[in-house]
Enzyme design. Structure first.
Site, PDB file in Angstrom:
ATOM      1  N   LYS A  95      10.531   3.674   6.225  1.00  0.00           N
ATOM      2  CA  LYS A  95       9.695   3.823   5.088  1.00  0.00           C
ATOM      3  C   LYS A  95       8.435   2.930   5.181  1.00  0.00           C
ATOM      4  O   LYS A  95       8.713   1.739   5.028  1.00  0.00           O
ATOM      5  CB  LYS A  95      10.589   3.775   4.035  1.00  0.00           C
ATOM      6  CG  LYS A  95       9.625   4.091   2.822  1.00  0.00           C
ATOM      7  CD  LYS A  95      10.376   4.649   1.362  1.00  0.00           C
ATOM      8  CE  LYS A  95       9.537   5.083   0.433  1.00  0.00           C
ATOM      9  NZ  LYS A  95      10.234   5.208  -0.868  1.00  0.00           N
ATOM     10  N   CYS A 112       9.606  -4.487   1.988  1.00  0.00           N
ATOM     11  CA  CYS A 112      10.161  -5.475   1.328  1.00  0.00           C
ATOM     12  C   CYS A 112       9.366  -6.838   1.887  1.00  0.00           C
ATOM     13  O   CYS A 112       8.904  -7.058   2.902  1.00  0.00           O
ATOM     14  CB  CYS A 112      11.668  -5.805   1.627  1.00  0.00           C
ATOM     15  SG  CYS A 112      12.585  -4.330   1.574  1.00  0.00           S
ATOM     16  N   LYS A 159      18.684   4.821  -4.580  1.00  0.00           N
ATOM     17  CA  LYS A 159      17.839   3.485  -4.858  1.00  0.00           C
ATOM     18  C   LYS A 159      18.001   2.372  -3.922  1.00  0.00           C
ATOM     19  O   LYS A 159      18.951   2.542  -3.262  1.00  0.00           O
ATOM     20  CB  LYS A 159      18.309   2.920  -6.245  1.00  0.00           C
ATOM     21  CG  LYS A 159      18.171   1.568  -6.689  1.00  0.00           C
ATOM     22  CD  LYS A 159      16.994   1.604  -7.422  1.00  0.00           C
ATOM     23  CE  LYS A 159      16.219   0.233  -7.420  1.00  0.00           C
ATOM     24  NZ  LYS A 159      14.552   0.443  -7.310  1.00  0.00           N
TER      25      LYS A 159
HETATM   26  C1  FMN Z   1      10.582   2.958 -10.478  1.00  0.00           C
HETATM   27  C2  FMN Z   1      10.691   3.153  -8.920  1.00  0.00           C
HETATM   28  C3  FMN Z   1      11.200   2.589  -8.227  1.00  0.00           C
HETATM   29  C4  FMN Z   1      11.249   2.552  -6.698  1.00  0.00           C
HETATM   30  N1  FMN Z   1      12.232   1.888  -6.044  1.00  0.00           N
HETATM   31  C5  FMN Z   1      12.111   2.008  -4.745  1.00  0.00           C
HETATM   32  C6  FMN Z   1      13.186   1.489  -3.853  1.00  0.00           C
HETATM   33  O1  FMN Z   1      14.052   0.950  -4.143  1.00  0.00           O
HETATM   34  N2  FMN Z   1      13.023   1.662  -2.425  1.00  0.00           N
HETATM   35  C7  FMN Z   1      11.932   2.224  -1.839  1.00  0.00           C
HETATM   36  O2  FMN Z   1      11.790   2.353  -0.681  1.00  0.00           O
HETATM   37  N3  FMN Z   1      11.121   2.805  -2.673  1.00  0.00           N
HETATM   38  C8  FMN Z   1      11.146   2.971  -4.015  1.00  0.00           C
HETATM   39  N4  FMN Z   1      10.220   3.430  -4.802  1.00  0.00           N
HETATM   40  C9  FMN Z   1       8.824   4.227  -4.182  1.00  0.00           C
HETATM   41  C10 FMN Z   1       9.219   5.506  -4.074  1.00  0.00           C
HETATM   42  O3  FMN Z   1      10.339   5.820  -3.397  1.00  0.00           O
HETATM   43  C11 FMN Z   1       8.129   6.428  -3.485  1.00  0.00           C
HETATM   44  O4  FMN Z   1       7.787   6.039  -2.234  1.00  0.00           O
HETATM   45  C12 FMN Z   1       6.653   6.185  -4.570  1.00  0.00           C
HETATM   46  O5  FMN Z   1       6.989   6.001  -5.924  1.00  0.00           O
HETATM   47  C13 FMN Z   1       5.621   7.268  -4.154  1.00  0.00           C
HETATM   48  O6  FMN Z   1       6.133   8.348  -4.741  1.00  0.00           O
HETATM   49  P1  FMN Z   1       5.939   9.254  -5.995  1.00  0.00           P
HETATM   50  O7  FMN Z   1       4.434   9.057  -6.370  1.00  0.00           O
HETATM   51  O8  FMN Z   1       6.485  10.544  -6.101  1.00  0.00           O
HETATM   52  O9  FMN Z   1       6.775   8.482  -7.043  1.00  0.00           O
HETATM   53  C14 FMN Z   1      10.365   3.329  -6.333  1.00  0.00           C
HETATM   54  C15 FMN Z   1       9.276   3.943  -7.038  1.00  0.00           C
HETATM   55  C16 FMN Z   1       9.564   3.998  -8.396  1.00  0.00           C
HETATM   56  C17 FMN Z   1       8.315   4.414  -9.234  1.00  0.00           C
END
Ligand code: FMN
Ligand code: FAD
Ligand code: FAD
Ligand code: FMN
Ligand code: FES
Ligand code: FES
Lengths: 303, 253, 303, 253
Positions: free
Chosen positions: A166, A131, A46
């Site tokens: 990222k 961010c 996270k």
């Molecule tokens: C609930 C949630 C919290 C997330 N928190 C972060 C985070 O703290 N930092 C970050 O870089 N990406 C965060 N993401 C983005 C994910 O790491 C990822 O890039 C994004 O969800 C796309 O992938 P997915 O479709 O497999 O979920 C978060 C995504 C979700 C769904």
């Protein structure tokens, strides 16, 4: 013969290309009851900031068609507590540990990165560039090549760790941003972070989320993620880590063929806490069935 | 974990009961815990749905859930047939604290809030008093079979007076509860907030099972936040769903 | 009392805010067997260019999770044949006719617009700004504010018709582009066009589409569309027409609350050729149940 | 249009038959036409699926489709039960040109290509010769009930020789067909291309039902393009699915 799923990136070997995406595996340990953490390539924590953060007021989740909107707001316990309380437990698992860091100014990014300088057990940092830049009215850092380059350089310097930048998908053209990350010294880029979306509550006639906008993830965004990974991979000589809507091993193979050096699994972990096991297994099966010995044989085959 | 649907049946319009078998020998669980459940239905809806365990049929290694069709997920569940399998993750969350049976125990259910309280009643040596309230007849009688089977002393309340007393579960609770009683409740958050107020007023101890949208059910998404009385966020799936009413910041729900 | 669904835009009255989105209703007449065209606000034709275009080689369609990727390539019969052969049949229906125009240079846009100058029966032009700018290496016109303003001004001048600028969602910030459209003289903007995506065929180890990238539409993109409509509506004083993933009347209401003056229904027409009837009916029902007399009472309630 | 599932049954593994009733009195249709069909299952999968009409059971106002489970959509269909409803749009597309029954008519089916040819055979006064080929036994016998019911003269061919002749539908066709025969075919595009070549060689007239991914089925999306021999694109849903083999540019599929 068993196919070889291992991946080399920035001087480290990963058992396989499958990582838990930031924000979807907690600090990593939470998934231990469900999957053998030693069977996945890495966990990405996270987002962690210098100080603890409470996150946004609820509601924080809204399900959309094949997707999920979230407005968690980077709730986390802060770097110090993470290092003191969580890392020792996480280190026991035989997997790579990548810390995702969060900041709202260059200074904050730098300081967050500094916290991990010399911290053993942390294999790399992933810099969340989605961010909001509070100095610039809240537009994401990741939308400005100059800022991307600066942030990456600063966190690299401050941490001495390999840096994964990222990137945010909410941009007109990913190429200059991918190049900026590389020029800043990034060892890899990961993409995509969530697409910016929104939900409306027609009963209350208001926005569903307090902050109106929220991040869209899940299978709905996979086609967009694939496209951006492909675009970035054609542009860069450093690894691209693909994220967005990966639910199965075949999804992961699609990203690898589009040019991804590794992949991250996010929302799928919510749907099935054992999803990453299935993704690793699925890649393996695909390779076996198609007599692919190593990932390099299919990586980036789509030019 | 895969479980097989043994029975899936409409009780009264919109309310269903589903019995799941082959839960695996290691499936234990306690009243107040829930499962995340999902059928094998593509990615819309995407997420599993949290549903409380209503009955532990330990002898047969089965559990029973009782649910109301609210939207996409529960509708899809309601269309499933015996013999099909569902993905189950659970038991999850913290159970109700075991009641001190030397005290009088009152269970207060708002309609589909009943299932976890039925599980609790089923685990007790002495029958508690269950007050179940709802808008109209169907919102309270859907659970009658379980109540009869477990022989739970029950007061039915409906807002329109179509079944049992006329009124709400909370007004009925107020008529019966004393300062030394132990109250367990589950229902809409609005109802739980009223019970919290009543508890403060009258002084009884109350534990409530709280509902919030969930994505993961296991504490990794941080989505199911609710504000603790101490100002921090707690998470319903991991820190709850059962909370002492004094734990929640009811003014900022 | 029946709620009033009518909408006034650029001096015209539309029966209701529901339009068929470009590329999803053919030239409009194709849907006549399925819906009463007189019951919808407008039809927007398939993109029309000066000369006929064959479109892309198949495959042209790929279904994704709750979405559809298309690579049709603006196949159309050209402006002249449209005016001579199709328009007379379409004009018989009591609905507004909006012609979507396509060009790959400012010159082509201008000429396409000129074709409709003085053509009665065409109520407005919608300018597809997602077209690749061949003079600039194929990046869409809609990503550059200066080009947006120029194209809009040119087509407006050339056609003498009300102009709807159809913006692309594949941008970092929609605001400057929305303003540019307004400054160029647009009478409304519509958004969103498809998100840029991609699909991989892991069997053949190649891209699914000949052109690799394709446009993503359908329910998957609705959260993104809502967000962009909301952002544009806050920025502009001209109407914003919301498009993207609308399947039901409630979806349409969400867009209207986010600030849309009207809405377009696209992919839903494929799933159910009578979808637009259902959307109109659904809006009506929502208004009745919530005692909303006119759309202005809920439009843009989300600030 | 809503239709009710009267029967949905697995014939052999992966092959299903579905009978639909309440099609409405105005549901007419001819052999070679298809319907777009979709259950009420959220947005994944999103699009309806094209399936040929296999039988017109006019007396009862019913139609029958026969399908193979390929992916998400057909699997979902296969899980539906009698009594549930599906959305149907059809009949769509152009039917097979009515056979001149003074000529010998040969129907050539590649496995699940059989259904529209069964419809055609059912409409003819004299039984045509049906050649049905497939990889293995199940890929040809799934349709046997319909064949028996309509008493169609049939040659079964399997690549592995597990049922009927060993070989392919096309090699078998080549053994029987003459220059003056009329051939109708449906199957994988690869097979149709071979028939086109054979038709050029031997000189027989051939009409084939073509498959292409579809979104709308009614000519509005322009997605189902296939290259016409004259260099333009035609659309399978509107200009087809039945084409004369001479209409298609087989080299550029
Ligand atoms: C609930 C949630 C919290 C997330 N928190 C972060 C985070 O703290 N930092 C970050 O870089 N990406 C965060 N993401 C983005 C994910 O790491 C990822 O890039 C994004 O969800 C796309 O992938 P997915 O479709 O497999 O979920 C978060 C995504 C979700 C769904
Ligand atoms: C710990 C826990 C235990 C639960 N136990 C039971 C149970 O035993 N039986 C039962 O029927 N239900 C129970 N619920 C509620 C159940 O999870 C929701 O009704 C269900 O998820 C709705 O899903 P859906 O797809 O049908 O509706 P959706 O399509 O997701 O939503 C339909 C409507 O329901 C509302 N809604 C959705 N989720 C929730 C939620 N979590 N809380 C409040 N409103 C919601 C939405 O706002 C919307 O208006 C429980 C919830 C939790 C958190
Ligand atoms: C006019 C017409 C008539 C048809 N009649 C029948 C019929 O009577 N019975 C029957 O079983 N099938 C028939 N089909 C084919 C049927 O439409 C597809 O098998 C079905 O759409 C697949 O959907 P799915 O969701 O199960 O598979 P998907 O998940 O969409 O795809 C699974 C696999 O099938 C392939 N595929 C998908 N669609 C097609 C297609 N249209 N053509 C070729 N390959 C495809 C995909 O590439 C993928 O590999 C017909 C198709 C057309 C165009
Ligand atoms: C098959 C297809 C063809 C399209 N063709 C055009 C076009 O010619 N011009 C245009 O401006 N938009 C075109 N669009 C975009 C739609 O008009 C609409 O903006 C988009 O699909 C989002 O809406 P939806 O999710 O409701 O489909 C097309 C979309 C699809 C799916
Ligand atoms: S539902 Fe994910 S943390 Fe509670
Ligand atoms: S499927 Fe849409 S035009 Fe044929």
């Amino acid at each position: 013969m068993k196919p070889d799923l291992s991946v080399e990136m920035f001087g480290l070997t990963f058992k396989n290309p499958v990582m838990g995406a930031s924000g979807t595996v907690g600090y990593g340990i939470e998934l231990a009851p469900y999957i053998d953490l030693g069977r996945i390539g890495a966990v990405v924590t996270k987002g962690i900031s210098i100080e603890p953060r409470q996150g946004n007021a609820p509601p924080r989740l809204f399900e959309t068609a094949s997707g999920l909107l979230n407005s968690i707001g980077v709730q986390n316990i802060g770097a110090a507590r993470f290092i003191a309380e969580v890392l020792p437990r996480l280190e026991k698992y035989d997997t790579r540990i990548i810390v995702n860091i969060y900041g709202e100014s260059i200074q904050e990014y730098r300081q967050a990165a500094e916290c991990f300088c010399g911290v053993e057990g942390v294999d790399a940092l992933e810099v969340n560039l989605s961010c909001p830049n509070v100095d610039k009215g809240g537009l994401a850092f990741g939308t400005d090549p100059t800022l991307v380059q600066t942030v990456v350089r600063e966190v690299k310097e401050a941490s001495g760790k390999p840096i994964i930048a990222k990137l945010t998908p909410n941009v007109t053209d990913i190429s200059p941003l991918a190049r900026a990350a590389r020029d800043g010294g990034a060892d890899a880029v990961s993409l995509i972070n969530t697409l910016m979306g929104m939900a409306v509550d027609i009963r209350s006639r208001g926005p569903f989320f307090g902050k109106v906008k929220a991040g869209l993830s899940g299978p709905a965004i996979k086609p967009v993620a694939l496209r951006l990974v492909w675009e970035a991979a054609r542009e860069l000589d450093i690894p691209v880590i693909g994220v967005g809507g990966i639910m199965t091993g075949e999804d992961a193979v699609e990203f690898i063929m589009a040019g991804a050096g590794a992949v991250q699994v996010g929302t799928a972990n919510f749907v099935d806490p054992a999803a990453m096991n299935a993704v690793v297994g699925g890649i393996e099966t695909f390779m076996e069935e198609n007599r692919i010995e190593r990932l390099a044989d299919i990586r980036g085959v789509i030019k | 974990m895969k479980a097989t649907i043994k029975e899936n049946r409409e009780l009264v319009p919109r309310y269903f009961t589903m019995t799941l078998s082959e839960m695996g020998d290691d499936f234990r669980g306690e009243p107040g815990q829930f499962v995340m459940i999902r059928g094998d239905w593509g990615s819309d809806p995407l997420l599993a749905r949290p549903l409380s365990i209503c009955r532990f049929l330990h002898e047969d290694g089965q559990i029973r859930i009782v649910y109301r069709v609210m939207g996409r997920g529960t509708r899809r569940l309601s269309e499933m047939k015996a013999g099909q399998t569902v993905d189950i993750n659970g038991p999850l969350g913290n159970p109700f604290p075991r009641p001190d049976e030397s005290r009088r125990v009152l269970l207060t259910a708002g309609a589909i809030g009943a299932p976890p309280l039925i599980a609790l009643a089923g685990s007790m040596a002495v029958s508690p008093l269950l007050i179940i309230g709802g808008r109209t007849r169907n919102d309270v009688v859907f659970i009658s079979d379980e109540i009869r089977e477990l022989d739970i002393e029950t007061i039915y309340v409906t807002e329109d007076g179509s079944y049992g007393q006329k009124g709400t579960a909370v007004t009925e609770l107020a008529r019966h509860v004393g300062g030394n009683d132990l109250v367990y409740a589950c229902g809409p958050n609005r109802m739980l907030a009223e019970i919290a107020r009543l508890s403060e007023e009258i002084g009884f101890e109350a534990h409530v099972s709280f509902e919030e949208r969930m994505a993961c059910g296991i504490g990794v998404c941080l989505g199911c936040a609710v504000r603790h009385a101490n100002g921090t966020y707690v998470h319903v799936c991991k820190d709850g769903p059962v909370f002492n009413v004094t734990d929640i910041d009811w003014d900022r729900l």
